[in-house]
Motif scaffolding. Structure first.
Motif, PDB file in Angstrom:
ATOM      1  N   LYS A 238     -30.289  24.412  20.494  1.00 43.97           N
ATOM      2  CA  LYS A 238     -30.693  24.443  21.781  1.00 43.97           C
ATOM      3  C   LYS A 238     -30.085  25.427  22.510  1.00 43.97           C
ATOM      4  CE  LYS A 238     -31.839  19.550  21.761  1.00 43.97           C
ATOM      5  NZ  LYS A 238     -31.337  19.122  20.368  1.00 43.97           N
ATOM      6  N   ARG A 275     -33.739  31.373  24.443  1.00 44.78           N
ATOM      7  CA  ARG A 275     -32.718  30.136  24.335  1.00 44.78           C
ATOM      8  C   ARG A 275     -31.310  30.601  25.010  1.00 44.78           C
ATOM      9  NH1 ARG A 275     -34.394  27.045  19.435  1.00 44.78           N
ATOM     10  NH2 ARG A 275     -36.696  26.815  20.416  1.00 44.78           N
ATOM     11  N   TYR A 332     -29.695  21.258  28.917  1.00 44.06           N
ATOM     12  CA  TYR A 332     -30.794  21.972  28.363  1.00 44.06           C
ATOM     13  C   TYR A 332     -32.133  21.179  28.360  1.00 44.06           C
ATOM     14  CZ  TYR A 332     -33.983  23.890  24.444  1.00 44.06           C
ATOM     15  OH  TYR A 332     -34.939  24.448  23.594  1.00 44.06           O
TER      16      TYR A 332
END
Length: 423
Positions: A238, A275, A332
């Motif tokens: 993540k 990301r 996230y």
């Protein structure tokens, strides 16, 4: 030993044969058909097991078979179904069919199950074929063969945060400092040849999994160097910590290294390049790094990146870096999957078939329904053979063969059965 890819063959159990029998009790002189059905063959099921973290077991065993179903019995007793076979894999394992390359399933959570091969249906006993016009059938079906296929298993690490960067920039040293992991550390390239996981404890139960992933080089998206072995393992992360050697003592430009690695990420999978990414300027204990840092920091901030000066050797700056990674994890939001192509599969009816010819001139008949019929027909039984011929004609196979010019005595093949055509 860390093994993240394996090839296995799975063969589900064949269904048990149906029974052909008649009641023979003392006071029932003309008892009717009493043959029971065969049991279902066992399925083969892949299940996630969080006690595993590698596919090494599949180096030594590559063929998996589940139990066959038991045959039907007299007095309408059905055969027992075969036991299902469970194959344990680590969470994060993707299952692909070798022949088509199609992804069949993705085991993400412990206990998650996926049937990769279904057991065959048990054959019906002769009691199931009784009708008003046929009171005493003597035939029963054979069991249906179970599915058989070759599978490719690919493991993708289930890490929250991934350490990325060129070889020897200090990723393994960072992991060793912030967790209990013991990666191999040495002063040469590609010390880390396989991913290493460590748990970073932030206190009060706030932990995350950090992965030291093998170093990347230019051309990795095409498989150069460790290539796909590297990139595959960061697909599930993540947050990325991009480690650069701020000292440049090996003759590489840290800014150039940054661009090359991000180019590889984008070429492999654009979602990876999007990301959250933190820049870790390592080796700040060296004077060369301290001299270079202001220029590097200004450049990264212009690109919108946060940059943290650290030293994996002394531990300086690592608590702040890990704290920020944990914060980004808590913020996230999972990106929606991008579906490149929607495949629509039609369910073909059992009476569809295809006729081709091989090099010897034989007629090859294929199709789900006819192949299943051949597999489950007992051709040694005269009544079973007549039933096969009746269904074969109803499906239109005989008419189609004649339309294609088949002659008396020509060969017809269905599955592993071979017939001589007769008018």
């Amino acid at each position: 030993m860390f093994i993240d890819r394996a090839k296995i063959t799975v063969k589900a159990g064949t269904g048990g044969n149906g029974m052909s029998s008649f009641r023979r009790e003392k006071y029932v002189p003309k008892g009717g058909p009493s043959g029971g059905d065969g049991g279902r063959g066992g399925n083969i099921i892949i299940v996630g097991d969080d006690s595993l973290n590698t596919l090494v077991d599949f180096r030594y065993k590559r063929l998996f078979k589940s139990d066959n179903g038991a045959n039907g019995q007299t007095s309408n007793m059905h055969g027992r179904s075969g036991d299902d076979l469970y194959i344990k894999v680590p969470p994060g394992t993707v299952i692909k069919e070798e022949a088509s390359g199609q992804i069949l399933g993705d085991i993400v959570n412990p206990g998650q199950e996926f049937i990769v091969a279904r057991g065959g249906r048990g054959g019906r006993g002769n009691a199931r074929f009784v009708s008003s016009t046929h009171r005493a059938p003597t035939f029963a079906e054979l069991g249906e063969p179970g599915e058989e296929r070759t599978l490719l298993l690919e493991m993708k690490l289930l890490a929250d945060v991934g350490l990325i960067g060129y070889p020897s920039v200090g990723k393994s040293s960072i992991l060793a400092k912030v967790s209990a992991a013991k990666p191999e550390i040495a002063a040469y390239h590609f010390t880390t040849l396989t991913p290493v996981l460590g748990v970073v404890s932030m206190g009060e139960g706030q932990n995350f999994v950090l992965a030291d992933i093998p170093g990347l080089i230019e051309g990795a998206h095409t498989g150069v160097g460790l290539g796909h072995d590297f990139l595959r393992h960061i697909e599930r992360t993540k947050v990325l910590i991009h480690v650069i050697d701020a000292s440049g003592i090996e003759g590489r430009d840290p800014i150039d290294d940054y661009h090359k690695i991000n180019k590889e990420l984008k070429l492999y999978n654009e979602r990876l390049a999007k990301r959250p990414q933190i820049i870790a300027a390592n080796k700040m204990d060296l004077p060369e790094a301290r001299n270079n840092y202001p220029q590097i920091a200004d450049y990264m901030k212009e690109l919108g990146h946060e940059i943290y000066p650290i030293s994996a050797a002394t531990g300086s700056g690592l608590p702040q870096l890990m704290q920020r990674a944990a914060q980004l994890l808590s913020e996230y939001v999972e990106e929606p999957e991008e579906i490149e192509e929607v495949k629509i599969y039609d369910a073909y009816p059992d009476d569809e078939f295809v006729i081709t010819r091989d090099d010897s001139g034989a007629y090859l008949v294929s199709g789900q329904g006819i192949e299943k019929l051949v597999a489950m027909t007992n051709f040694a039984n005269e009544e079973g053979l007549r039933r096969f011929q009746t269904i074969w004609r109803k499906m239109g196979i005989e008419d189609e063969l004649k339309a294609r010019g088949i002659q008396e005595g020509d060969t017809v093949r269905i599955r592993d059965m071979e017939f001589e055509f007769k008018q």
